[in-house]
Design a protein around this motif. Structure first.
Motif, short mmCIF file in Angstrom:
data_model
loop_
_atom_site.label_atom_id
_atom_site.label_comp_id
_atom_site.label_asym_id
_atom_site.label_seq_id
_atom_site.Cartn_x
_atom_site.Cartn_y
_atom_site.Cartn_z
N VAL A 9 0.84 -1.20 0.00
CA VAL A 9 0.00 0.00 0.00
C VAL A 9 0.88 1.25 0.00
N GLY A 10 1.97 1.21 0.76
CA GLY A 10 2.87 2.35 0.85
C GLY A 10 3.48 2.72 -0.49
N TRP A 11 4.07 1.75 -1.17
CA TRP A 11 4.73 2.10 -2.43
C TRP A 11 3.72 2.47 -3.49
N ILE A 12 2.52 1.91 -3.44
CA ILE A 12 1.50 2.29 -4.42
C ILE A 12 1.04 3.73 -4.17
N CYS A 13 0.84 4.11 -2.91
CA CYS A 13 0.48 5.50 -2.60
C CYS A 13 1.55 6.47 -3.10
N LEU A 14 2.80 6.13 -2.85
CA LEU A 14 3.90 6.99 -3.28
C LEU A 14 4.03 7.02 -4.80
N LEU A 15 3.72 5.91 -5.44
CA LEU A 15 3.74 5.86 -6.90
C LEU A 15 2.65 6.74 -7.48
N VAL A 16 1.48 6.79 -6.85
CA VAL A 16 0.40 7.66 -7.32
C VAL A 16 0.82 9.13 -7.22
N VAL A 17 1.47 9.50 -6.13
CA VAL A 17 1.97 10.87 -5.97
C VAL A 17 3.00 11.16 -7.07
N SER A 18 3.90 10.23 -7.31
CA SER A 18 4.90 10.40 -8.37
C SER A 18 4.24 10.57 -9.72
N ALA A 19 3.23 9.77 -10.00
CA ALA A 19 2.52 9.87 -11.28
C ALA A 19 1.83 11.22 -11.42
N GLY A 20 1.27 11.73 -10.34
CA GLY A 20 0.65 13.05 -10.38
C GLY A 20 1.65 14.14 -10.72
N ILE A 21 2.81 14.09 -10.11
CA ILE A 21 3.86 15.08 -10.38
C ILE A 21 4.36 14.92 -11.82
N LEU A 22 4.57 13.69 -12.25
CA LEU A 22 5.01 13.44 -13.62
C LEU A 22 3.98 13.94 -14.63
N GLY A 23 2.71 13.65 -14.37
CA GLY A 23 1.64 14.11 -15.27
C GLY A 23 1.58 15.62 -15.37
N PHE A 24 1.69 16.29 -14.22
CA PHE A 24 1.70 17.75 -14.23
C PHE A 24 2.89 18.26 -15.04
N GLY A 25 4.05 17.64 -14.87
CA GLY A 25 5.23 18.06 -15.61
C GLY A 25 5.08 17.90 -17.10
N VAL A 26 4.49 16.79 -17.53
CA VAL A 26 4.28 16.56 -18.96
C VAL A 26 3.34 17.62 -19.53
N VAL A 27 2.25 17.88 -18.85
CA VAL A 27 1.29 18.89 -19.32
C VAL A 27 1.96 20.25 -19.41
N LEU A 28 2.72 20.61 -18.40
CA LEU A 28 3.38 21.91 -18.38
C LEU A 28 4.45 22.02 -19.47
N ALA A 29 5.16 20.94 -19.72
CA ALA A 29 6.20 20.97 -20.75
C ALA A 29 5.61 21.00 -22.16
N VAL A 30 4.50 20.30 -22.36
CA VAL A 30 3.90 20.22 -23.69
C VAL A 30 3.04 21.44 -24.01
N ALA A 31 2.27 21.89 -23.04
CA ALA A 31 1.35 23.02 -23.26
C ALA A 31 1.50 24.05 -22.15
N PRO A 32 2.59 24.84 -22.19
CA PRO A 32 2.79 25.82 -21.12
C PRO A 32 1.74 26.93 -21.19
N PRO A 33 1.37 27.50 -20.04
CA PRO A 33 0.41 28.60 -20.06
C PRO A 33 1.03 29.84 -20.70
N ALA A 34 0.18 30.81 -20.97
CA ALA A 34 0.66 32.05 -21.57
C ALA A 34 1.68 32.70 -20.64
#
Length: 139
Positions: A9-34
């Motif tokens: 459960v611990g590593w899965i919770c931490l993996l979900v947090v990592s995926a959230g940060i990674l997902g945010f990074g991909v969105v920001l890198a691909v489509a940065p705001p104005a």
């Protein structure tokens, strides 16, 4: 068996947090705001790196119950707490920050006994059967 479930459960919770940060990074890198696109892309790439490093640490050494990984992953709740307290991006609703704080704390606190005592395998050298560094594949 209960302790193995806590680590899972611990590593899965931490993996979900990592995926959230990674997902945010991909969105920001691909489509940065104005605004300053290069700065946003650089922040996005840095977030991708943070998410990837966290994911790898969660999946490999944390699952093996290596203490250094447990200490390093305390960066996540501190990171999200700083975002919440200081009103940092992403977003303005801050619900995701509370969720990521809760997930990272759960991921670190639930399996804490596996890292610091209370089980027979903790404290053995990684080369010994059933030791801290051995990945039995049951995590």
């Amino acid at each position: 068996m209960r302790t193995q479930m806590a680590v899972r459960v611990g590593w899965i919770c931490l993996l979900v947090v990592s995926a959230g940060i990674l997902g945010f990074g991909v969105v920001l890198a691909v489509a940065p705001p104005a605004g300053d696109g290069a700065l946003y892309r650089a922040d996005g790439l840095a977030s991708c790196g943070l998410g990837l490093f966290g994911a790898l640490i969660s999946v490999v050494p944390f699952r093996r119950r290596e203490r250094w990984a447990w200490f390093v992953l305390w960066f996540y709740p501190l990171f999200w707490l700083a975002h919440l307290v200081f009103g940092l991006p992403p977003g303005k609703d801050h619900v995701h920050q509370v969720v990521f704080i809760a997930l990272s704390l759960a991921g670190l606190l639930l399996p804490m006994r596996m890292f610091f005592g209370g089980t027979a395998g903790v404290g053995r050298a990684p080369s010994q059967p059933g030791g801290v560094g051995e990945d039995t594949g049951r995590s």
